[in-house]
Enzyme design. Structure first.
Site, PDB file in Angstrom:
ATOM      1  N   GLY A 167       0.819  -1.263  -0.092  1.00 39.86           N
ATOM      2  CA  GLY A 167      -0.061   0.066   0.169  1.00 39.86           C
ATOM      3  C   GLY A 167       0.870   1.142  -0.015  1.00 39.86           C
ATOM      4  O   GLY A 167       0.145   2.378  -0.027  1.00 39.86           O
ATOM      5  N   LEU A 205      -9.380  -0.988  -9.118  1.00 42.07           N
ATOM      6  CA  LEU A 205     -10.649  -1.541  -8.992  1.00 42.07           C
ATOM      7  C   LEU A 205     -11.181  -0.971  -7.703  1.00 42.07           C
ATOM      8  O   LEU A 205     -10.480  -1.009  -6.709  1.00 42.07           O
ATOM      9  CB  LEU A 205     -10.183  -2.941  -8.726  1.00 42.07           C
ATOM     10  N   LYS A 239      -3.731  -5.650   8.299  1.00 42.93           N
ATOM     11  CA  LYS A 239      -5.058  -6.666   8.399  1.00 42.93           C
ATOM     12  C   LYS A 239      -5.365  -6.868   9.890  1.00 42.93           C
ATOM     13  O   LYS A 239      -4.516  -6.838  10.763  1.00 42.93           O
ATOM     14  CB  LYS A 239      -4.551  -8.138   7.941  1.00 42.93           C
ATOM     15  N   GLU A 277      -0.757 -12.656  -3.936  1.00 43.21           N
ATOM     16  CA  GLU A 277      -1.777 -11.784  -3.633  1.00 43.21           C
ATOM     17  C   GLU A 277      -2.807 -11.343  -4.768  1.00 43.21           C
ATOM     18  O   GLU A 277      -2.194 -11.058  -5.812  1.00 43.21           O
ATOM     19  CB  GLU A 277      -1.503 -10.422  -3.046  1.00 43.21           C
ATOM     20  N   GLU A 289       0.610  -8.821  -6.317  1.00 42.64           N
ATOM     21  CA  GLU A 289       1.960  -8.967  -5.769  1.00 42.64           C
ATOM     22  C   GLU A 289       2.063 -10.250  -5.036  1.00 42.64           C
ATOM     23  O   GLU A 289       1.110 -11.343  -4.783  1.00 42.64           O
ATOM     24  CB  GLU A 289       2.211  -7.956  -4.478  1.00 42.64           C
ATOM     25  N   ASN A 291       4.204 -12.546  -1.975  1.00 47.88           N
ATOM     26  CA  ASN A 291       5.015 -12.458  -0.934  1.00 47.88           C
ATOM     27  C   ASN A 291       5.784 -13.800  -0.473  1.00 47.88           C
ATOM     28  O   ASN A 291       5.332 -14.810  -0.438  1.00 47.88           O
ATOM     29  CB  ASN A 291       4.191 -12.235   0.668  1.00 47.88           C
ATOM     30  N   ARG A 293       7.484 -15.139   1.846  1.00 53.51           N
ATOM     31  CA  ARG A 293       7.819 -15.345   3.489  1.00 53.51           C
ATOM     32  C   ARG A 293       6.582 -16.089   4.054  1.00 53.51           C
ATOM     33  O   ARG A 293       5.257 -16.209   3.201  1.00 53.51           O
ATOM     34  CB  ARG A 293       7.790 -14.096   4.098  1.00 53.51           C
TER      35      ARG A 293
END
Ligand code: MV4
Length: 448
Positions: A167, A205, A239, A277, A289, A291, A293
């Site tokens: 973000g 979006l 989150k 994601e 994206e 991640n 990990r």
């Protein structure tokens, strides 16, 4: 292939405990590292050995690569698990770990580096047949190119920083007259924040869900997925609540996306755990994206799949084969995680300090991942996450009922926590319907 006998855990808090527990069950000794602020932390107490690596600021301790590598040498650890945050997605660190003859319990450095560049990540996924958000083919060379692409795909559009993610460094242009300013501000902020002013453009979006897919690969070309998590309930890119599976998806949609994702990772030669994601809107998935990990919210996946993802990470890092294929992975019931942080539940102001009483809820289908204990002082230097309360139920409705019961049973006295906010969310009829987007929680917090 030699099984690991000692692992250094380059992290703190609940995730350091999480990794320690997997190691202990596998008969692997653990080495904790800690800052001076964490000398009496639970992750230090439980580990077989511990090494102090520096003063409280993370930059001088948990991000101090030389100190962590020295700790691994002194203790004879053969591998390093980075947890999440800190050095977990630092390709240089992963490279240094391997250059020192240790195993990095995570992806190959080259894949960490590629996915850290959001343009390279999208190029890779495009090539491998993963659906993307419509937008520019790579970096924008000029504001003229931005105008041309936006005209073709239609407004609103979003300018994103190649080095961004999570973000940071995004600017919306709702119409043509806003595009030049969005482009210039995004570039300026990206240069200031990341030292890299490369930007790209995407169709904006306006009401998506954030749905991510958990994947795992061994070093022999075997790739499986563990289904999706719905992480739409967030505020300012933090989150708060995650679910597995997504209330919006059918099993057939999950299988279809899972097949495309595992095929892509097989094509890349990816290794270890990862998460792709997606934004999901009007039944369409758009990759944004990846991640590289283990994620905070991995326990909801573990609950519905009955798998220990950290154990699997350690096994594949030691060179073992997965030993099962996609058909062995089944999804049962529904899981929800509430992230409980040391923050004021109304203002979100940090609330570090001494926890006078900690009492964790329990019972069937309940898991609490936390490094708290009665008498522990939450230090002000780090992330405010103090507990992950995770429940499983046969249905989503039963999981919500169980979460409400657990939240009322849980006691964290002495500091403010977000437990009261989670209670309001779990009591909300709209949440119960499961019909929410990434914007739902911001509005819920503003009106309550
Ligand atoms: C978007 C988007 C809408 N359209 N991309 C924010 C975090 C970063 N991972 C990507 N983000 C977004 N990308 C397009 N083309 C909206 C967001 C977004 C968001 C995404 C996931 C979860 C929460 C979010 C909150 C605000 C904006």
């Amino acid at each position: 292939m030699k099984p690991l006998t000692k692992v250094l855990i380059a992290n703190r808090g609940e995730i350091a405990l999480r990794v320690h527990r997997a190691c202990q069950e596998m008969g692997i000794k653990t080495v904790a590292v800690h800052s001076t602020a964490d000398a009496s932390a639970m992750h230090v107490r439980l580990a077989d050995e511990s090494v102090c690596i520096g003063p409280p600021p993370a930059r001088e301790s948990y991000l101090n690569m030389a100190a962590i590598l020295s700790a691994a040498h002194i203790t004879g650890a053969e591998a390093i698990h980075p947890g999440y945050g800190f050095l977990s997605e630092n390709a240089d660190f992963a490279e240094m770990v391997e250059a020192h003859g240790l195993a990095f319990i995570g992806p190959k450095p080259e894949h960490i580096r590629t996915m850290g560049d959001k343009i390279a990540a999208k190029d890779t996924m495009r090539r491998l047949g993963v659906p993307l958000v419509p937008g520019s083919a790579g970096a924008l060379a000029s504001v003229e190119e931005a105008f041309a692409v936006a005209k073709e795909i239609g407004y609103p559009v979003l300018i994103k920083a190649a080095a961004g993610g999570g973000g940071r460094g995004m600017k919306v242009a709702r119409a043509e007259e806003q595009l030049e300013e969005a482009y210039r501000t995004a570039r300026g902020e990206a240069k200031a924040a990341f030292g890299n002013d490369e930007v790209y453009l995407e169709k904006y979006l306006d009401r998506p869900r954030h749905i991510e897919m958990q994947v795992l690969s061994d070093a022999h070309g075997n790739v499986v997925h563990f289904g999706e998590r719905d992480c739409s309930l967030q505020r300012r890119h933090q989150k708060l609540v995650e679910e597995a599976g997504s209330p919006a998806l059918t099993a057939a949609e999950r299988d279809a996306l899972g097949e495309r994702v595992t095929a892509a990772l097989r094509g890349m030669g990816y290794r270890n755990a990862g998460t792709l994601e997606f934004l999901w809107q009007d039944g369409q998935f758009c990759f944004i994206e990846m991640n590289t990990r283990l994620q905070v919210e991995h326990p909801v996946t573990e609950m519905v799949c009955g798998v220990d993802l950290v154990r699997e990470q350690i096994r594949v890092a030691a060179g073992e084969t997965l030993g099962y294929d996609q058909s062995a992975i089944t999804f049962s019931g529904h899981a929800i995680e509430c992230r409980i942080t040391a923050e004021d539940p109304d203002t979100f102001a940090p609330s570090p300090g001494k926890v006078t009483t900690f009492h964790a809820p329990g019972g069937l289908g309940v898991r609490v991942d936390s490094a708290l204990y009665s008498g522990y002082s939450v230090p002000p230097h780090y992330d405010s996450l103090v507990a992950k309360l995770v429940v499983h139920g046969a249905t989503r409705e039963q999981a919500i009922a169980r979460m409400r019961r657990c939240l009322s049973e849980m006691v964290v006295d002495g500091i403010k926590t977000t437990i009261p906010l989670h209670q309001r969310i779990m009591a909300d009829p709209e949440f119960a319907k499961g019909d929410y987007t990434i914007h739902w929680l911001e509005r819920f917090v503003a009106k309550s």
